[in-house]
Design an enzyme around this catalytic site. Structure first.
Site: not given
Ligand code: BGC
Length: 373
Positions: A273, A338, A200, A126, A101
């Site tokens: 997360d 990630e 991812h 992303h 983010r």
């Molecule tokens: C984030 C999550 C998000 C997800 C989406 C992750 O990298 O940290 O908050 O919902 O990606 O697939």
């Protein structure tokens, strides 16, 4: 058309023991607009294979033997290319320009401010609504053993999704006979910019058993993590994991503390997360994580060059996502790890820098090594 490319090593000595990893190239259908998608599959003699598709330079399948030699797919994803666009969940994709983010989609470089679209509540996530995961990458080269390798590239125009500079990106996937899948993201820019490229993949080492990951054992070589606010933006603090549900310095069951809502961070993340600060020197490839599924015996050891690693347990999957083989994916069905700079780095001067200048080459390397015990 499907064809195999034999490496020099294999051509010379394929008959007996010297089996080289091979790379094959095939079609992977088309998007609804007619764009053709291709797949490259890297296969080694030890029973592993990795399928990478040109849509989002995504790892679409990863076959790994269990302790009995049973080969199963250990990553979530879709059977068809179009589903990656119509039901986006970042399954296995290459994320860019900025993984995770950016607060309110705003940042500045040398006094000039930039605004991105907010696609995750108030924040940009992303790389925005049409990030690198939704672009068709080009296959630059495909080669076989001793490491089977594919290089994919994408050129992101100056201003794309609000980011400055033309960015030339490559994703190089390689697989060797030691069951190591290596991924190198490289980039150059025409103007000063910020970026955070990562992969991812959603790992579920149980393979076709499709058990959730709560019984997986996880080790994270991280003494600190970066706590977040309610919108999952780092507060700026680097908090010690000692005495919290975030302490994975010794192998711990994922499910043991994931419901410990006494910790506000668990509430904000709906579980894990969070970005963990990987011990050791950023820029050097060093052990970051180990994931073991005690039932199948499959183990994944990860080494990374990045300063941080986002540990995410699929908390937003709610059973409305149907993936490969029409399997429904639910909360806690996968582990994402990630590697990258910390979330929202462009707005934190004391976080490792996400800046890339013209003349520099960005590199983010991650190695996933598989075994079965
Ligand atoms: C984030 C999550 C998000 C997800 C989406 C992750 O990298 O940290 O908050 O919902 O990606 O697939």
């Amino acid at each position: 058309m499907k064809y195999a490319i034999l490496g020099a090593a294999c051509l010379m000595a394929c008959s007996s023991h010297a089996l080289a990893a091979s790379a094959t190239r095939a079609g992977f259908g088309a998007l609804s607009d007619g764009s053709k998608i291709e797949a490259v599959t890297l296969t080694n003699a030890a029973g592993m294979s990795a399928k990478v598709i040109t849509l989002g330079a995504a790892l679409q399948a990863l076959i790994v033997p269990d302790r009995g030699g049973k080969k199963e797919d250990v990553v979530l994803g879709y059977d068809t290319a179009q589903e990656y666009l119509t039901r986006p969940n970042y399954f296995g994709v290459s994320v860019g320009r900025f993984a995770n983010r950016i607060a309110k989609g705003k940042f500045s470089i040398d006094g000039k401010s930039y605004t991105l679209s907010s696609n995750d509540g108030p924040n940009a996530l992303h790389g925005g609504p049409k990030g690198f995961d939704k672009r068709v990458w080009k296959i630059d080269s495909v080669s076989s053993g001793p490491d089977a390798k594919v290089v994919m590239s994408y050129v992101s125009a100056d201003g794309e999704e609000g980011f400055p500079g033309e960015l030339k990106v490559t994703a190089t996937y390689s697989l060797n006979e030691q069951n190591e899948l290596r991924l190198d993201y490289r980039a150059t820019t025409s103007k000063p910019t910020v970026l955070n490229l990562t992969n991812h993949s959603y790992f579920n080492l149980s393979g076709n058993d499709a058990r959730d990951v709560m019984g997986n054992m996880v080790t994270l070589n991280a003494a600190r993590f970066t706590p977040v606010d309610a919108t999952l933006i780092p507060t700026g603090e680097r908090r010690a994991v000692a005495g919290t549900p975030f302490d994975f310095r010794k192998a711990a069951r994922v499910g043991d503390r994931i419901r410990d809502a006494r910790d506000q961070q668990i509430r904000y993340g709906r579980g894990y997360d969070h970005n963990f600060i990987v011990d050791g020197a950023p820029g050097t490839l060093r052990p970051a994580a180990v994931v073991t599924d005690p039932v199948s015996g499959r183990t994944m050891e990860m080494r990374v060059s990045a300063p941080g690693i986002q540990f995410y347990t699929g908390n937003f999957m709610d059973g409305t996502f149907f993936g490969k083989g029409q399997r429904s994916y639910r909360q806690g069905d996968a582990i994402c790890l990630e590697p990258g700079v910390f979330p929202d780095s462009p707005n934190h001067a004391d976080f490792p820098s996400a800046r890339l200048n013209p003349g520099q080459t960005y590199l983010n390397t991650m190695v996933y090594k598989f075994s079965a015990k």
